[in-house]
Design a protein around this motif. Structure first.
Motif, short mmCIF file in Angstrom:
data_model
loop_
_atom_site.label_atom_id
_atom_site.label_comp_id
_atom_site.label_asym_id
_atom_site.label_seq_id
_atom_site.Cartn_x
_atom_site.Cartn_y
_atom_site.Cartn_z
N CYS A 30 0.78 -1.34 0.04
CA CYS A 30 0.10 0.10 0.15
C CYS A 30 0.91 1.17 0.01
O CYS A 30 0.32 2.33 -0.75
CB CYS A 30 -0.91 0.02 1.15
SG CYS A 30 -2.31 -1.17 1.00
N ASN A 31 1.93 1.07 0.76
CA ASN A 31 2.91 2.21 0.61
C ASN A 31 3.38 2.54 -0.57
O ASN A 31 3.55 3.83 -1.25
CB ASN A 31 3.96 2.18 1.81
CG ASN A 31 4.82 3.50 2.14
OD1 ASN A 31 4.01 4.35 2.43
ND2 ASN A 31 5.84 3.13 2.31
N GLU A 32 3.88 1.44 -1.41
CA GLU A 32 4.60 1.69 -2.66
C GLU A 32 3.47 2.28 -3.72
O GLU A 32 3.65 2.86 -4.65
CB GLU A 32 5.13 0.40 -3.37
CG GLU A 32 6.47 0.06 -2.82
CD GLU A 32 6.94 -1.33 -3.03
OE1 GLU A 32 6.45 -1.95 -3.71
OE2 GLU A 32 7.90 -1.67 -2.28
N ARG A 33 2.08 1.81 -3.43
CA ARG A 33 0.92 2.16 -4.24
C ARG A 33 0.33 3.40 -3.79
O ARG A 33 -0.46 3.68 -4.32
CB ARG A 33 0.10 0.88 -4.39
CG ARG A 33 0.64 -0.09 -5.48
CD ARG A 33 -0.04 0.11 -6.78
NE ARG A 33 -1.51 0.16 -6.62
CZ ARG A 33 -2.24 1.49 -7.28
NH1 ARG A 33 -1.32 2.46 -7.87
NH2 ARG A 33 -3.44 1.40 -7.36
N THR A 51 -2.27 5.91 13.35
CA THR A 51 -1.84 7.06 12.57
C THR A 51 -0.02 6.62 12.25
O THR A 51 0.45 7.20 11.43
CB THR A 51 -2.11 8.17 12.91
OG1 THR A 51 -1.46 8.54 14.33
CG2 THR A 51 -3.48 8.59 12.98
N LEU A 52 0.30 5.97 13.17
CA LEU A 52 1.92 5.92 13.23
C LEU A 52 2.43 4.48 12.92
O LEU A 52 3.54 4.14 12.43
CB LEU A 52 2.61 6.26 14.48
CG LEU A 52 2.36 7.62 14.98
CD1 LEU A 52 2.85 8.10 16.37
CD2 LEU A 52 2.77 8.76 13.90
N GLY A 53 1.42 3.38 13.04
CA GLY A 53 1.77 2.15 12.89
C GLY A 53 0.60 1.16 13.14
O GLY A 53 -0.38 1.70 13.63
N VAL A 54 0.43 0.02 12.80
CA VAL A 54 -0.54 -0.87 13.02
C VAL A 54 -0.14 -1.86 14.05
O VAL A 54 1.01 -2.59 13.85
CB VAL A 54 -1.13 -1.64 11.90
CG1 VAL A 54 -2.17 -2.81 12.31
CG2 VAL A 54 -1.63 -0.81 10.46
N VAL A 91 6.79 13.71 13.60
CA VAL A 91 6.90 12.45 13.84
C VAL A 91 6.07 11.82 13.18
O VAL A 91 6.48 10.73 12.44
CB VAL A 91 6.40 11.82 15.47
CG1 VAL A 91 6.43 10.59 15.63
CG2 VAL A 91 7.29 12.71 16.50
N LYS A 92 4.73 12.06 12.63
CA LYS A 92 3.71 11.31 11.77
C LYS A 92 4.44 11.36 10.29
O LYS A 92 4.84 10.26 9.70
CB LYS A 92 2.44 12.13 11.67
CG LYS A 92 1.84 11.92 10.51
CD LYS A 92 0.83 10.67 10.70
CE LYS A 92 0.01 10.19 9.64
NZ LYS A 92 -0.44 9.07 9.17
N ALA A 93 5.21 12.32 9.76
CA ALA A 93 5.91 12.45 8.74
C ALA A 93 7.35 11.68 8.40
O ALA A 93 7.41 11.05 7.50
CB ALA A 93 6.35 14.12 8.39
N MET A 94 7.69 11.53 9.54
CA MET A 94 8.97 10.47 9.70
C MET A 94 8.53 9.03 9.46
O MET A 94 9.14 8.46 8.64
CB MET A 94 9.79 10.67 10.90
CG MET A 94 11.07 10.08 10.94
SD MET A 94 11.81 10.22 12.78
CE MET A 94 10.77 9.31 13.49
N PRO A 138 5.44 8.83 5.76
CA PRO A 138 5.79 9.90 4.92
C PRO A 138 4.73 10.19 3.76
O PRO A 138 4.54 11.45 3.60
CB PRO A 138 7.34 9.73 4.29
CG PRO A 138 7.89 8.68 4.73
CD PRO A 138 6.87 7.76 5.75
N ARG A 139 4.06 9.15 3.45
CA ARG A 139 3.11 9.52 2.52
C ARG A 139 1.71 9.54 3.08
O ARG A 139 0.52 9.95 2.23
CB ARG A 139 2.93 8.16 1.55
CG ARG A 139 4.47 7.78 0.77
CD ARG A 139 4.33 7.03 -0.31
NE ARG A 139 3.85 7.75 -1.51
CZ ARG A 139 4.02 6.90 -2.64
NH1 ARG A 139 4.62 5.81 -3.06
NH2 ARG A 139 3.59 7.52 -3.78
N GLY A 140 1.58 9.32 4.44
CA GLY A 140 0.61 9.59 5.21
C GLY A 140 -0.82 8.64 4.78
O GLY A 140 -1.86 8.87 4.71
#
Ligand SMILES: O=C(O)CC[C@@H](O)C(=O)O
Ligand SMILES: [Zn+2]
Length: 568
Positions: free
Chosen positions: A162-165, A304-307, A546-549, A552-554
């Motif tokens: 999902c991050n890549e796409r 919002t930062l990880g599952v 922190v969220k952006a780090m 990064p793609r939100g």
């Protein structure tokens, strides 16, 4: 006197004494006392029978089979057909949200998901409906895909892809949240933890439980209870909520007073980051000062930062004795004074101090047909006190001394005491089912506020005075022992004018007394714009960094927790 229990007789004698000086005092002690002693004992039978009928799990299962939308121990709602079932406006339309430039799910994406979690990709629109709507039926997304991984490796594969796409993902546990944090706003992919429901280990010496994120809180509690432990948290949605969701929202609940917040009892966790990397901080150590405590970042971050895929949690021993006193007080000042006396006299055995106002009592009576166990005219305020200890005799003695004190000083004007489990549950229902009763009253505007305890009810009074007849009911209840008020306002339907009268008034009021606008429910979608009432600009800016780090793609739970950039 016909009373053989030493502990009870203390209350009995004090009661006889109190009756002579305080004619309004009514008490029922369920253990060892007969109905001949007290007028209110008869009323308890009705009360209990009512409770059984209304709370029967069997009947719930029967009904929810028709179309299971949500099954909660204390929160149930269902529809009998899918036709016209949801009139919930789309969140994006009601709140005018702009979709961020994420990709749309393609057939190729679906093929990848099917390969990764075979047979666990849901795309049927009817099956997706309950996952797109929150429990309160206030926010609705339009996701077209729900994925049900079983292990963190699958979550990792999904997120990496999902991050890549550039596909957005909404993690979802039991979907019991109250701030719209667990449902998509647009077409985010729903990543359900429902099948990640395995206990990994339990240590009967330390009480440390390691389990997957999708374990249901109540099931875990039953599991550890068999080994003489309990979960350190308990809340109304226990029958449906997932432990991963509890940790992700840093859920509070009714045991926080005694066992502290999840920030202390969660010893470790495993989280999958937006890029698919698995962060294994699943340690089971009480002490670990090796560098930054990264797990704290994920606790309360609302996905919002990880599952969060697994947690390690410290469980307390199961108390050997439990008592619940349900008391009536003539004023909020007396509720506070009773709390002070209670802390002093019950000390280490105090496990809950909850309160509700008479408006709440009327709502549970009207909508759930629960009976007020205190006979006669209602009290303006009710307090539920729970004790949990290791020595029944010792606890009873302490409780009786406390009751004697608060009765004789006039702080408490009516009361009832329960020691057996069924009756304790019945008393808890009066407090735990208020949320459910409110949903029957109309549209509910919900506020979950932390305040200095002496200011707690002033907010309810001021809000009530401000709204006058424009609101149907303005009620206050909550975890008084934690300084946490649940201010709820009902109206026949959603009205923007009423909302404008409530907000920002409630938030400004809270900020004025250095309170928190989200004590235990999180910010989710509904409260995220109001974060500045409780956090300085610098803190919010750091959170955004922190969220952006980390993402990064939100892609992780977009539109939640943090305010829209540039909106302040
Ligand atoms: O519905 C609410 O406002 C509160 C729900 C829950 O946190 C409770 O304490 O009952
Ligand atoms: Zn609460």
């Amino acid at each position: 006197m016909g009373v053989t229990m030493a502990g009870s007789s203390v209350v009995y004698h004090s009661l006889m004494w109190c009756c002579s000086i305080l004619p309004r005092w009514r008490i029922t002690c369920y253990k060892g006392w007969t109905s001949a002693h007290f007028a209110s004992a008869a009323s308890y039978t009705t009360f209990h029978e009512n409770w059984k009928v209304k709370s029967s799990k069997d009947s719930r299962h029967r009904v929810t089979k028709l179309w299971h939308v949500g099954l909660f121990r204390n929160r149930v709602f269902y529809c009998t057909s899918s036709a016209g079932a949801w009139e919930v406006p789309l969140t994006s339309e009601r709140y005018g949200v702009q979709r961020l430039p994420f990709s749309h799910v393609s057939d190729k994406d679906l093929a990848f998901f099917e390969h990764t979690v075979p047979g666990r990709v849901i795309t049927d629109p009817d099956m997706l409906k309950p996952f797109n709507v929150d429990w309160l039926k206030m926010v609705r997304g339009c996701s077209k895909v729900l994925l049900k991984p079983r292990i963190s490796g699958e979550v990792s594969e999904i997120l990496r892809y999902c991050n890549e796409r550039n596909l957005a993902v909404t993690p979802q546990g039991g979907n019991t949240g109250l701030v719209g944090g667990s449902v998509p706003v647009f077409d985010e992919i729903i990543l359900s933890t429902a099948l990640m429901n395995q206990v990994i280990s339990f240590n009967g010496v330390s009480g440390i439980l390691v389990c997957q994120a999708g374990c249901i809180l109540e099931t875990l509690n039953q599991y550890v209870e068999e080994q003489e432990f309990i979960m350190p948290l308990d809340l109304g949605a226990k029958g449906s909520c997932h432990i991963g969701g509890n940790v992700a929202t840093n859920a509070g609940g009714i045991r926080l007073l005694r066992y502290g917040s999840l920030r202390g009892t969660v010893l470790g966790l495993e989280a999958v980051l937006a890029n698919g990397r698995v962060l294994n901080c699943l340690t089971s150590l009480r002490k670990d000062n090796t560098g930054y405590d990264l797990k704290q970042l994920f606790i309360g971050s609302e996905g919002t930062l990880g599952v969060i895929t697994a947690v390690s949690i410290l469980c307390p021993r199961k108390p050997k004795a439990a008592n619940v006193a349900f008391l009536g007080c003539g004023s909020f000042a007396h509720v506070l004074e009773t709390f002070k006396v209670c802390k002093g006299m019950l000390g280490e055995i105090l496990s809950a101090y909850e309160f509700l106002d008479d408006e709440c009592m009327k709502l549970v009576q009207k909508h759930l047909k629960l009976n007020n166990p205190l006979t006669g005219e209602g009290s303006p305020f009710y307090v539920l006190i729970e004790t949990s200890g290791s020595n029944a005799g010792h606890d009873e003695e302490k409780l009786n001394n406390f009751l004697e004190q608060v009765i004789s000083s006039g702080l408490v004007i009516a009361g009832t005491l329960a020691t057996d489990e069924t009756k304790i549950k019945a008393l808890w229902a009066l407090r735990e089912r208020i949320t459910e009763a409110l949903t029957h009253d109309g549209y509910v505007y919900k506020y979950d506020i932390s305040l200095p305890v002496e200011k707690l009810y002033d907010l309810v009074c001021d809000t009530r005075a401000r709204l006058g007849k424009s609101a149907k009911n303005v009620v206050g209840y909550g975890h008084l022992g934690d300084g946490n008020l649940h201010l709820n306002i009902t109206a026949d339907s959603y009205q923007q004018t009423l909302l404008n009268a409530i907000e920002p008034f409630v938030y400004e009021w809270t900020a004025k007394y250095q309170g928190s606008i989200s004590a235990e429910h999180g910010l989710g979608f509904k409260k995220k714009q109001h974060i500045y009432y409780s956090k300085p600009d610098e803190a919010v800016e750091l959170m955004q960094k922190v969220k952006a780090m980390l993402d990064p793609r939100g892609i992780l739970n977009p539109y939640k927790t943090l305010p829209t950039q540039g909106s302040h």
